[in-house]
Design a protein around this motif. Structure first.
Motif, short mmCIF file in Angstrom:
data_model
loop_
_atom_site.label_atom_id
_atom_site.label_comp_id
_atom_site.label_asym_id
_atom_site.label_seq_id
_atom_site.Cartn_x
_atom_site.Cartn_y
_atom_site.Cartn_z
N VAL A 17 -9.15 19.61 1.25
CA VAL A 17 -8.53 18.81 0.19
C VAL A 17 -9.02 19.22 -1.20
O VAL A 17 -8.37 18.93 -2.21
N ARG A 23 -4.12 21.43 -0.21
CA ARG A 23 -4.28 19.97 -0.22
C ARG A 23 -2.99 19.26 0.19
O ARG A 23 -3.02 18.33 1.01
N LEU A 27 -2.60 16.76 3.49
CA LEU A 27 -2.20 15.36 3.37
C LEU A 27 -0.90 15.10 4.14
O LEU A 27 -0.73 14.04 4.75
N PHE A 128 -4.54 11.23 -5.40
CA PHE A 128 -5.25 11.45 -4.14
C PHE A 128 -5.93 10.18 -3.65
O PHE A 128 -5.89 9.85 -2.45
#
Length: 252
Positions: A17, A23, A27, A128
């Motif tokens: 991440v 990233r 996710l 995030f």
């Protein structure tokens, strides 16, 4: 060994991440895993023999939960300023900018009659912290909470089997075939009970879970006490008086 494995797994995901190139993919993978296995947390899944083939294992979800709890650790602290970055609209949004889909389909604890189309279709790119916050809670529900429900159910069944075993032993003696079957069922149930209890009482899991839940409570209290005309603040202030003197903020 298990703690070392989970810590190494968490470190691996943390490295992912932190890499901007992967990233989004990570996710998306986590979000897809949680969404595709939400049915495992339904009541019917405990009685359906196909559950083992339709969904991932409890161990997989528990390890994923551990990873997410570690990712949430930087903001999992009561009244942490980082909690202010969580966007509550994430839970009702229907746009394509989120990795955890279909949260808006869940039954809310408080029905909001004034939800606007703009809020639901808001094309905001959620940060995030917001994504990890909601992913962590869904993961906790799908793993720890589910196992706790199983633990209570096994405990109830064990009590019934134990009572039947004692009554059968008095009537037919310990060498009776049915009594021995009840004894085997009791031993099998006790083994499952102790295994799940050991997993749920793992110190690191308890510490991380408690941190997230207490931080979440402080965040919800903050939202409830935030005046309607105020959209955000730079710090989270502790509640000094209950009940609240003002109407809860609509973001709640």
């Amino acid at each position: 060994p298990m703690r070392a494995y989970q810590q190494n797994l968490s470190s691996l995901f943390l490295a992912f991440v932190k890499n901007a190139d992967v990233r989004n993919d990570i996710l998306k993978w986590i979000g897809d895993c949680l969404v595709e296995n939400r049915g495992k947390n339904k009541e019917w899944s405990s009685h359906n023999p196909l559950t083992a083939y339709l969904f991932v294992s409890d161990g997989f979800l528990l390890n994923l939960n551990f990873v997410l709890l570690n990712l949430a650790r930087p903001f999992a602290e009561p009244y942490s300023p980082k909690l202010l970055k969580i966007n509550p609209i994430y839970a009702i949004t229907q746009n394509d900018n989120i990795h955890l889909r279909d949260l808006h389909k869940d039954t809310p604890m408080i029905v909001r009659n004034d939800e606007s189309i703009n809020e639901k279709n808001d094309q905001t790119a959620f940060n995030f912290i917001t994504e990890i916050f909601f992913m962590s809670h869904l993961s906790y529900t799908s793993s720890v909470y589910r196992l706790h429900r199983m633990l209570l159910k096994i405990n109830e069944e064990l009590s019934q089997v134990q009572q039947a075993y004692q009554e059968a032993s008095k009537l037919n003696g310990p060498n009776d075939e049915n009594v021995q079957r009840l004894e085997q069922a009791m031993e099998k149930g006790l083994t499952a009970f102790l295994n799940i209890k050991t997993v749920l009482n793992e110190p690191c899991l308890l510490e991380l879970s408690n941190a997230l839940l207490t931080a979440s409570c402080s965040w919800l209290v903050y939202l409830a006490s935030l005046p309607e005309e105020v959209d955000s603040e730079e710090t989270m202030k502790m509640i000094r008086q209950l009940p609240l003197a003002t109407k809860p903020n609509r973001q709640l």
